[in-house]
Scaffold this motif. Structure first.
Motif, short mmCIF file in Angstrom:
data_model
loop_
_atom_site.label_atom_id
_atom_site.label_comp_id
_atom_site.label_asym_id
_atom_site.label_seq_id
_atom_site.Cartn_x
_atom_site.Cartn_y
_atom_site.Cartn_z
N ARG A 128 0.86 -1.19 0.00
CA ARG A 128 0.00 0.00 0.00
C ARG A 128 0.89 1.23 0.00
O ARG A 128 2.06 1.16 0.36
N PHE A 129 0.32 2.36 -0.39
CA PHE A 129 1.07 3.61 -0.44
C PHE A 129 0.75 4.46 0.78
O PHE A 129 -0.38 4.52 1.24
N VAL A 130 1.78 5.12 1.29
CA VAL A 130 1.69 6.06 2.40
C VAL A 130 2.57 7.25 2.04
O VAL A 130 3.14 7.30 0.95
N GLN A 150 5.97 3.11 -0.58
CA GLN A 150 5.12 1.92 -0.63
C GLN A 150 5.49 1.00 0.52
O GLN A 150 6.66 0.63 0.68
N VAL A 151 4.52 0.65 1.34
CA VAL A 151 4.73 -0.28 2.45
C VAL A 151 4.67 -1.69 1.87
O VAL A 151 3.68 -2.07 1.23
N THR A 152 5.74 -2.48 2.11
CA THR A 152 5.80 -3.84 1.59
C THR A 152 5.78 -4.90 2.68
O THR A 152 5.63 -6.07 2.38
N ALA A 153 5.95 -4.48 3.95
CA ALA A 153 5.89 -5.43 5.06
C ALA A 153 5.70 -4.68 6.37
O ALA A 153 5.96 -3.47 6.45
N VAL A 160 9.54 -0.09 3.76
CA VAL A 160 9.05 0.79 2.70
C VAL A 160 10.01 0.77 1.52
O VAL A 160 11.17 0.40 1.64
N GLN A 161 9.47 1.23 0.40
CA GLN A 161 10.24 1.31 -0.84
C GLN A 161 9.88 2.63 -1.50
O GLN A 161 8.70 3.02 -1.53
N TRP A 166 3.91 8.38 -9.71
CA TRP A 166 4.33 7.24 -8.88
C TRP A 166 3.74 7.47 -7.49
O TRP A 166 3.88 8.55 -6.92
N GLY A 167 3.07 6.43 -6.99
CA GLY A 167 2.46 6.51 -5.67
C GLY A 167 1.00 6.13 -5.68
O GLY A 167 0.28 6.29 -4.70
N VAL A 168 0.56 5.59 -6.81
CA VAL A 168 -0.82 5.14 -6.96
C VAL A 168 -0.81 3.84 -7.76
O VAL A 168 -0.02 3.69 -8.69
N GLY A 169 -1.64 2.90 -7.33
CA GLY A 169 -1.71 1.61 -8.02
C GLY A 169 -2.34 1.73 -9.40
O GLY A 169 -3.22 2.56 -9.63
#
Length: 168
Positions: free
Chosen positions: A38-40, A71-74, A82-83, A159-162
């Protein structure tokens, strides 16, 4: 009896196929139960990015842009892996992150339109790297605001939206 076995096998195969489809069985964070990925955005103007989820892990670098989308990945306890848009990342304390959605303009001089269509009036041009606040999104367009300008941008320029994300 044979048709019952065939029917059960067919239904089972169909369910497995549906579950394997992207977006059908969404991964959830073990701590927050929010979608992963998800994005933050960055809440603070500075955040240490660590190799692991604790203060004892080495700091690899420091993010220095308030509102930068990540982007939160875990998740692990109070830590989020984050990435950024370049694919670099690490572990950041959750208190440094915000649910406020922002995007980075990927393309230089991206046109922002009054409506979500290419033949609409251009209201602004945003430089590459500008961080904009994310508003509504349709399948191919998102409404953004930055530096007093508001309008619609092609989702491919952000960048920052699916890619499949819809927001109202």
């Amino acid at each position: 009896m044979r048709s019952t076995h065939f029917f059960r096998s067919l239904v089972g195969a169909l369910l497995l196929t549906l579950i394997a489809q992207p977006g059908f069985a969404e991964a959830r964070g073990a701590v927050t139960n929010l979608p992963i990925p998800r994005f933050v955005s960055m809440k603070s103007s500075e955040a240490n990015v660590r190799r692991g989820p604790s203060l004892t892990h080495r700091i690899d670098w420091v993010y220095k842009h308030r509102n930068m989308p990540l982007q939160v990945t875990a998740e692990f306890g109070h830590w989020r892996r984050v990435q950024d848009m370049d694919g670099a990342g690490g572990w950041v304390h959750f208190s440094l992150l915000s649910g406020v959605r922002t995007v980075v303009i990927k393309d230089d001089m991206t046109s922002i339109y009054a409506q979500p269509k290419e033949n609409a009036t251009v209201t602004a041009h945003l430089k590459q790297g500008v961080i904009a606040r994310l508003q509504d999104c349709e399948i191919s367009w998102c409404e953004v605001s930055a530096s007093g300008y508001k309008g619609w941008a092609p989702k491919t320029a952000l960048w920052g939206v699916g890619a499949e994300e819809i927001r109202n």
